[in-house]
Design a protein around this motif. Structure first.
Motif, mmCIF file in Angstrom:
data_model
loop_
_atom_site.group_PDB
_atom_site.id
_atom_site.type_symbol
_atom_site.label_atom_id
_atom_site.label_comp_id
_atom_site.label_asym_id
_atom_site.label_seq_id
_atom_site.Cartn_x
_atom_site.Cartn_y
_atom_site.Cartn_z
ATOM 1 N N PHE A 87 0.835 -1.207 0.000
ATOM 2 C CA PHE A 87 0.000 0.000 0.000
ATOM 3 C C PHE A 87 0.870 1.257 0.000
ATOM 4 O O PHE A 87 0.672 2.179 -0.809
ATOM 5 C CB PHE A 87 -0.910 -0.013 1.231
ATOM 6 C CG PHE A 87 -1.509 1.335 1.557
ATOM 7 C CD1 PHE A 87 -2.527 1.863 0.785
ATOM 8 C CD2 PHE A 87 -1.039 2.077 2.633
ATOM 9 C CE1 PHE A 87 -3.080 3.113 1.082
ATOM 10 C CE2 PHE A 87 -1.583 3.315 2.941
ATOM 11 C CZ PHE A 87 -2.599 3.836 2.155
ATOM 12 N N THR A 88 1.854 1.281 0.882
ATOM 13 C CA THR A 88 2.724 2.457 1.004
ATOM 14 C C THR A 88 3.499 2.703 -0.284
ATOM 15 O O THR A 88 3.560 3.838 -0.786
ATOM 16 C CB THR A 88 3.707 2.263 2.169
ATOM 17 O OG1 THR A 88 2.970 2.041 3.375
ATOM 18 C CG2 THR A 88 4.591 3.477 2.342
ATOM 19 N N ARG A 89 4.107 1.650 -0.833
ATOM 20 C CA ARG A 89 4.932 1.813 -2.030
ATOM 21 C C ARG A 89 4.102 2.175 -3.247
ATOM 22 O O ARG A 89 4.525 2.978 -4.086
ATOM 23 C CB ARG A 89 5.726 0.529 -2.309
ATOM 24 C CG ARG A 89 6.555 0.039 -1.135
ATOM 25 C CD ARG A 89 7.663 0.982 -0.750
ATOM 26 N NE ARG A 89 8.272 0.579 0.524
ATOM 27 C CZ ARG A 89 9.444 1.013 0.958
ATOM 28 N NH1 ARG A 89 10.130 1.879 0.238
ATOM 29 N NH2 ARG A 89 9.918 0.600 2.119
ATOM 30 N N MET A 90 2.921 1.585 -3.374
ATOM 31 C CA MET A 90 2.071 1.906 -4.532
ATOM 32 C C MET A 90 1.629 3.364 -4.508
ATOM 33 O O MET A 90 1.603 4.032 -5.545
ATOM 34 C CB MET A 90 0.850 0.987 -4.570
ATOM 35 C CG MET A 90 1.130 -0.393 -5.092
ATOM 36 S SD MET A 90 -0.401 -1.368 -5.225
ATOM 37 C CE MET A 90 0.253 -2.917 -5.847
ATOM 38 N N THR A 91 1.274 3.860 -3.329
ATOM 39 C CA THR A 91 0.857 5.269 -3.256
ATOM 40 C C THR A 91 2.027 6.191 -3.571
ATOM 41 O O THR A 91 1.856 7.226 -4.236
ATOM 42 C CB THR A 91 0.273 5.604 -1.876
ATOM 43 O OG1 THR A 91 1.197 5.215 -0.839
ATOM 44 C CG2 THR A 91 -1.036 4.892 -1.650
ATOM 45 N N GLU A 92 3.233 5.818 -3.130
ATOM 46 C CA GLU A 92 4.421 6.620 -3.448
ATOM 47 C C GLU A 92 4.700 6.604 -4.950
ATOM 48 O O GLU A 92 4.979 7.649 -5.555
ATOM 49 C CB GLU A 92 5.638 6.086 -2.685
ATOM 50 C CG GLU A 92 5.594 6.336 -1.190
ATOM 51 C CD GLU A 92 6.770 5.706 -0.458
ATOM 52 O OE1 GLU A 92 7.561 4.988 -1.116
ATOM 53 O OE2 GLU A 92 6.904 5.925 0.753
ATOM 54 N N ASP A 93 4.623 5.410 -5.552
ATOM 55 C CA ASP A 93 4.868 5.301 -6.996
ATOM 56 C C ASP A 93 3.804 6.056 -7.787
ATOM 57 O O ASP A 93 4.107 6.677 -8.813
ATOM 58 C CB ASP A 93 4.885 3.829 -7.413
ATOM 59 C CG ASP A 93 6.109 3.088 -6.895
ATOM 60 O OD1 ASP A 93 7.070 3.758 -6.456
ATOM 61 O OD2 ASP A 93 6.093 1.835 -6.904
ATOM 62 N N ALA A 94 2.564 6.000 -7.319
ATOM 63 C CA ALA A 94 1.490 6.726 -7.999
ATOM 64 C C ALA A 94 1.764 8.222 -7.994
ATOM 65 O O ALA A 94 1.554 8.913 -9.000
ATOM 66 C CB ALA A 94 0.146 6.429 -7.329
ATOM 67 N N ALA A 95 2.270 8.727 -6.863
ATOM 68 C CA ALA A 95 2.504 10.160 -6.729
ATOM 69 C C ALA A 95 3.733 10.625 -7.505
ATOM 70 O O ALA A 95 3.753 11.744 -8.037
ATOM 71 C CB ALA A 95 2.653 10.522 -5.251
ATOM 72 N N PRO A 98 2.631 8.526 -15.104
ATOM 73 C CA PRO A 98 2.742 9.558 -16.138
ATOM 74 C C PRO A 98 1.465 10.355 -16.382
ATOM 75 O O PRO A 98 1.512 11.455 -16.934
ATOM 76 C CB PRO A 98 3.131 8.755 -17.385
ATOM 77 C CG PRO A 98 2.569 7.392 -17.142
ATOM 78 C CD PRO A 98 2.675 7.166 -15.664
ATOM 79 N N THR A 99 0.307 9.803 -16.004
ATOM 80 C CA THR A 99 -0.960 10.504 -16.218
ATOM 81 C C THR A 99 -1.814 10.419 -14.955
ATOM 82 O O THR A 99 -1.591 9.563 -14.094
ATOM 83 C CB THR A 99 -1.756 9.884 -17.385
ATOM 84 O OG1 THR A 99 -2.207 8.571 -16.998
ATOM 85 C CG2 THR A 99 -0.894 9.775 -18.642
ATOM 86 N N LEU A 100 -2.817 11.271 -14.895
ATOM 87 C CA LEU A 100 -3.742 11.218 -13.770
ATOM 88 C C LEU A 100 -4.539 9.919 -13.771
ATOM 89 O O LEU A 100 -4.860 9.385 -12.706
ATOM 90 C CB LEU A 100 -4.696 12.413 -13.833
ATOM 91 C CG LEU A 100 -4.127 13.759 -13.374
ATOM 92 C CD1 LEU A 100 -5.159 14.863 -13.592
ATOM 93 C CD2 LEU A 100 -3.727 13.698 -11.901
ATOM 94 N N ALA A 101 -4.830 9.404 -14.951
ATOM 95 C CA ALA A 101 -5.552 8.131 -15.026
ATOM 96 C C ALA A 101 -4.716 7.006 -14.434
ATOM 97 O O ALA A 101 -5.232 6.152 -13.702
ATOM 98 C CB ALA A 101 -5.903 7.822 -16.480
ATOM 99 N N ASP A 102 -3.422 6.994 -14.727
ATOM 100 C CA ASP A 102 -2.536 5.984 -14.161
ATOM 101 C C ASP A 102 -2.420 6.151 -12.656
ATOM 102 O O ASP A 102 -2.409 5.163 -11.907
ATOM 103 C CB ASP A 102 -1.139 6.081 -14.791
ATOM 104 C CG ASP A 102 -1.106 5.559 -16.216
ATOM 105 O OD1 ASP A 102 -1.835 4.604 -16.511
ATOM 106 O OD2 ASP A 102 -0.356 6.120 -17.035
ATOM 107 N N ARG A 103 -2.314 7.403 -12.211
ATOM 108 C CA ARG A 103 -2.217 7.641 -10.771
ATOM 109 C C ARG A 103 -3.469 7.158 -10.055
ATOM 110 O O ARG A 103 -3.386 6.499 -9.016
ATOM 111 C CB ARG A 103 -2.011 9.131 -10.493
ATOM 112 C CG ARG A 103 -1.849 9.453 -9.015
ATOM 113 C CD ARG A 103 -1.723 10.941 -8.754
ATOM 114 N NE ARG A 103 -0.538 11.498 -9.396
ATOM 115 C CZ ARG A 103 -0.159 12.776 -9.249
ATOM 116 N NH1 ARG A 103 -0.894 13.604 -8.518
ATOM 117 N NH2 ARG A 103 0.928 13.209 -9.845
#
Length: 214
Positions: free
Chosen positions: A22-30, A34-39
């Motif tokens: 959970f922690t790493r995915m949120t960091e990678d998302a932020a 590359p796009t808001l859809a991916d985030r």
């Protein structure tokens, strides 16, 4: 706690793995999406990981175990794996979420297969993919199609992820023998059982690599 001695270890390592994911995915998302859809998509997957963490946390409490104490022995190994495999870009992050995390979850699923059915059911529930595979495969294949040169780089990255994961798994098994014993049938040839396990993990890894097209 009336369960087998390794149950608290298994649920503890799974809980910490889900919290870390959970922690790493949120960091990678932020930082890498590359796009808001991916985030948005990656954050939704992260929320699913947190929900799995809560299921494991609550079950540990129901069993009379201290969740923090159950997770603590595994924090060092899992944190070390994440530190050593910090992705440099979006495609590496996706390969890690699919290939690296996938082989670890295969390992935990194997460890649970001889336990009480209620524990097996819980482990199966928290190891549900929740769309991570489809999300990663779709985007990695698109990335490779756009730039075929990245295929070799990602294949090397996946090999490193698996090597580091297996190394940390051996460390955990050495430090927590009750958990290691869950992988071996009573009276069985330990080496033969471990060989069977690694063959199965390798087969699943090969299928994931093929799905990614790298």
């Amino acid at each position: 706690m009336n369960e087998s001695p390794g149950v608290a270890d298994l649920l503890g390592v799974l809980a910490y793995a889900e919290l870390s994911a959970f922690t790493r995915m949120t960091e990678d998302a932020a930082t890498l999406a590359p796009t808001l859809a991916d985030r948005t998509a990656l954050c939704e997957l992260a929320v699913a990981e947190y929900q799995h963490f809560r299921l494991l946390y609550d079950r540990l409490r129901e069993l009379g175990a201290d969740p923090e104490r159950a997770m603590q022995p595994f924090a060092g190994a899992l944190d070390a794996w994440h530190t050593q495999t910090s992705p440099a870009d979006w495609l590496q992050a996706l390969v890690k979420a699919y290939v690296g995390v996938g082989i670890a979850l295969d390992f935990y699923r194997e460890a649970a297969r001889r336990l009480d059915p209620s524990i097996v059911e819980l482990v199966d529930e928290v190891l549900t993919d929740e769309g991570r595979a489809e999300f990663a495969v779709e985007r990695v294949r698109a990335g490779v199609a756009a730039d075929p040169a990245v295929s070799g780089r990602l294949a090397l990255w996946a090999r490193r992820l698996v090597g580091e994961a297996l190394s940390q798994g051996q460390r955990v098994a050495a430090e927590r023998p009750e958990l290691a014993l869950m992988l071996v049938e009573s009276g069985a040839n330990d080496q033969a059982e471990i060989s069977r396990l690694f063959a199965k993990l390798t087969e699943q890894h090969g299928k994931r690599m093929a799905a990614l097209g790298i």
